[in-house]
Write an enzyme that holds these catalytic residues in place. Structure first.
Site, PDB file in Angstrom:
ATOM      1  N   HIS A  17       0.840  -1.208   0.000  1.00 13.38           N
ATOM      2  CA  HIS A  17       0.000   0.000   0.000  1.00 13.38           C
ATOM      3  C   HIS A  17       0.877   1.260   0.000  1.00 13.38           C
ATOM      4  CE1 HIS A  17      -3.109  -2.586   2.366  1.00 13.38           C
ATOM      5  NE2 HIS A  17      -3.557  -2.469   1.117  1.00 13.38           N
ATOM      6  N   LYS A  41     -17.964  -6.029   8.594  1.00  9.56           N
ATOM      7  CA  LYS A  41     -16.732  -6.790   8.741  1.00  9.56           C
ATOM      8  C   LYS A  41     -15.889  -6.223   9.868  1.00  9.56           C
ATOM      9  CE  LYS A  41     -13.161  -8.133   5.587  1.00  9.56           C
ATOM     10  NZ  LYS A  41     -12.597  -7.809   4.286  1.00  9.56           N
ATOM     11  N   ARG A  90      -2.089  -6.179  -8.147  1.00 11.58           N
ATOM     12  CA  ARG A  90      -0.977  -7.070  -7.824  1.00 11.58           C
ATOM     13  C   ARG A  90      -0.797  -8.158  -8.865  1.00 11.58           C
ATOM     14  NH1 ARG A  90      -3.188  -8.157  -1.961  1.00 11.58           N
ATOM     15  NH2 ARG A  90      -4.969  -8.238  -3.349  1.00 11.58           N
ATOM     16  N   SER A 128      -2.957  -7.584   3.371  1.00 13.77           N
ATOM     17  CA  SER A 128      -3.161  -7.369   4.814  1.00 13.77           C
ATOM     18  C   SER A 128      -3.516  -8.682   5.494  1.00 13.77           C
ATOM     19  CB  SER A 128      -4.281  -6.354   5.060  1.00 13.77           C
ATOM     20  OG  SER A 128      -3.950  -5.121   4.502  1.00 13.77           O
TER      21      SER A 128
END
Ligand code: PNS
Length: 160
Positions: A17, A41, A90, A128
């Protein structure tokens, strides 16, 4: 003035990030890192903690701001007068989801463009959730998250 928004969960911010933030800050006049408030969440860090961790590692970038948002990203963009969404890509596996989101956001507001930056190859495997798993089982998270926040992540995982 070109204002871009870099949205995400950032639970926690990773070196991947940070790489996108550093590069984005060079391309846009102002970059707002926007942390999603997701009531469905529960994360490791709450949203205020995530914002503080990002602020800690971006304090030297004068044109980077950190905020949080809930609801639609497009509404946050309007509020901030921003018309570029910055995303990192990515791998091919990211593409389908990102493509769908970019098209949806463009449908909701055709003035908004999504700009993708290819992640530095060094961080292409990084997420993450992977960081949380590694930390949970006592693995080394050096080089995965910025050094300044390693103690915060370890402490949180241990529930201290
Ligand atoms: O880091 P993440 O979890 O991949 O980030 C996802 C995020 C925050 C960019 C995405 O969930 C989002 O923009 N949510 C806000 C809701 C929204 O605007 N949805 C419409 C686009 S499909």
């Amino acid at each position: 003035m070109k204002i871009a928004v870099y949205p995400g969960s950032f639970d926690p911010i990773t070196n991947g990030h940070l790489d996108i933030i550093e590069r984005g800050a060079k391309v846009f006049d102002e970059l707002i890192v926007a942390v999603l408030v997701n009531v469905e969440k529960k994360g490791l860090f709450n949203v205020d903690e995530r914002v503080k961790l990002i602020e800690k590692v971006t304090k030297n970038y004068k044109n980077v701001k950190v905020e949080s948002f809930n609801g639609l990203l497009i509404d946050f963009m309007k509020e901030k007068n921003a018309n570029v969404i910055l995303k990192g890509l990515r791998a091919v596996s990211d593409f389908e989801y990102e493509f769908q989101m970019a098209l949806m956001n463009n449908k909701l507001d055709p003035e908004v463009e999504t700009v993708f930056m290819m992640t530095n190859a060094q961080y292409s495997y990084l997420s993450s959730s992977a960081v949380k798993q590694v930390a949970k089982f006592g693995g080394c998270i050096k080089e995965l998250v910025p050094d300044e926040i390693i103690p915060d992540v370890i402490k949180k995982i241990k529930g201290e």
